[in-house]
Write an enzyme that holds these catalytic residues in place. Structure first.
Site, PDB file in Angstrom:
ATOM      1  N   THR A 176      -2.321   6.115   5.653  1.00  0.00           N
ATOM      2  CA  THR A 176      -3.716   5.674   5.630  1.00  0.00           C
ATOM      3  C   THR A 176      -4.905   4.613   5.950  1.00  0.00           C
ATOM      4  OG1 THR A 176      -2.993   7.696   3.432  1.00  0.00           O
ATOM      5  CG2 THR A 176      -5.423   6.061   3.849  1.00  0.00           C
ATOM      6  N   MET A 231       0.795  -0.860  -0.003  1.00  0.00           N
ATOM      7  CA  MET A 231       0.027  -0.234   0.033  1.00  0.00           C
ATOM      8  C   MET A 231       0.910   1.063  -0.632  1.00  0.00           C
ATOM      9  SD  MET A 231      -2.380  -0.986   3.093  1.00  0.00           S
ATOM     10  CE  MET A 231      -1.055  -2.085   3.726  1.00  0.00           C
ATOM     11  N   CYS A 257       2.853   9.856   4.833  1.00  0.00           N
ATOM     12  CA  CYS A 257       3.051   8.908   3.977  1.00  0.00           C
ATOM     13  C   CYS A 257       4.291   8.709   3.809  1.00  0.00           C
ATOM     14  CB  CYS A 257       2.063   9.750   2.784  1.00  0.00           C
ATOM     15  SG  CYS A 257       1.161   8.231   1.270  1.00  0.00           S
ATOM     16  N   THR A 258       4.514   7.358   3.172  1.00  0.00           N
ATOM     17  CA  THR A 258       5.937   7.019   2.934  1.00  0.00           C
ATOM     18  C   THR A 258       6.386   7.589   1.713  1.00  0.00           C
ATOM     19  OG1 THR A 258       5.063   4.492   4.154  1.00  0.00           O
ATOM     20  CG2 THR A 258       7.024   4.800   2.408  1.00  0.00           C
ATOM     21  N   GLU A 259       5.541   7.809   0.973  1.00  0.00           N
ATOM     22  CA  GLU A 259       6.010   8.375  -0.642  1.00  0.00           C
ATOM     23  C   GLU A 259       6.028   9.838  -0.948  1.00  0.00           C
ATOM     24  OE1 GLU A 259       3.304   4.392  -1.391  1.00  0.00           O
ATOM     25  OE2 GLU A 259       2.891   6.417  -0.030  1.00  0.00           O
ATOM     26  N   THR A 319       1.807   1.406   6.486  1.00  0.00           N
ATOM     27  CA  THR A 319       0.981   2.518   5.268  1.00  0.00           C
ATOM     28  C   THR A 319       0.478   3.364   6.292  1.00  0.00           C
ATOM     29  OG1 THR A 319      -1.217   2.864   4.648  1.00  0.00           O
ATOM     30  CG2 THR A 319      -0.734   0.956   5.871  1.00  0.00           C
TER      31      THR A 319
END
Length: 229
Positions: free
Chosen positions: A85, A10, A196-198, A83
């Site tokens: 979220t 995710m 958020c990791t991204e 994740t």
């Protein structure tokens, strides 16, 4: 060394960061050929995001709970959700397994308080910013989180889902996120959570003046502390 359990997918970009940084962290701490003991289960991100769009959170919780049970059966001593979220269903996952779940909000709030920061900006997906599940968990630990102005929410969500989860790191997106961080600073934030990791692919400490709290990196460090204690 304890076995670290991961529920990922995710996105896969997020899972790759967790896997890489856990390995780098063990090598840094133990040296030689050391690597972590890991069990990883990944879900289909398309399926999960379709359910998210339909607001079928109970079903998302069931999918992640089943992944968590699989990780437990495979020998994990504790569990991380890779994740932010989908920590919205963390309680449902935790109730489904017999091993501890290391909750990201607890890890992040401790890091903030350890640095004397009790009011932070929080940037993440639209769900993470607008639902109270993460912000309320932080508040319970003594950390107030403020989110960007409503006008930025859809844009941030699109940047995450249309660019960053595919590994597309664009300078124009970085510039706008930096501007949003500066707005949070003006609103009284003493630090910023990259929720958020991204986002950690996009924003680094040299990009902004506020202290950056990279949630994934902090989660990884907490997992290593626990696994190697």
């Amino acid at each position: 060394m304890q076995t670290i359990g991961l529920v990922g997918g995710m996105s896969w970009e997020s899972s790759a960061v967790y896997y890489r940084d856990l390995n780098l962290g063990v090598q840094e701490r133990l040296g030689g050929l050391s690597s972590p003991k890991l069990v990883l289960s990944t879900v289909d991100f398309a399926e999960v995001t379709d359910l998210e769009d339909a607001e079928r959170w109970q079903q998302i919780g069931e999918l992640l709970a089943e992944a968590g049970r699989g990780v437990e059966r495979a020998g994990a001593d504790f569990l991380l959700l890779c994740t932010t979220t989908f920590h919205k269903v963390a309680d449902q996952v935790e109730a489904a397994v017999g091993i501890p779940l290391v909750h990201l909000a607890d890890v992040v709030s401790k890091a903030c308080i350890d640095q004397g920061v009790t009011k932070v900006g929080f940037i993440g997906t639209k769900v993470a910013m607008e639902d109270r599940f993460f912000i309320d968990r932080l508040a319970g630990q003594g950390v107030e989180a403020i989110v960007p102005a409503q006008e930025h929410h859809e844009w941030l969500n699109a940047a995450i889902y249309e660019e960053l989860v595919h590994g597309h790191v664009l300078p124009r997106t970085r510039r706008r996120v930096v501007e949003i961080v500066e707005e949070l600073w003006d609103a009284g934030a003493g630090g910023v959570l990259l929720g958020c990791t991204e986002l950690e692919l996009l924003i680094k400490q040299p990009d902004v003046e506020l202290p950056v709290f990279p949630c994934t990196s902090l989660h990884v460090e907490a997992a290593l502390d626990r696994a190697l204690s």
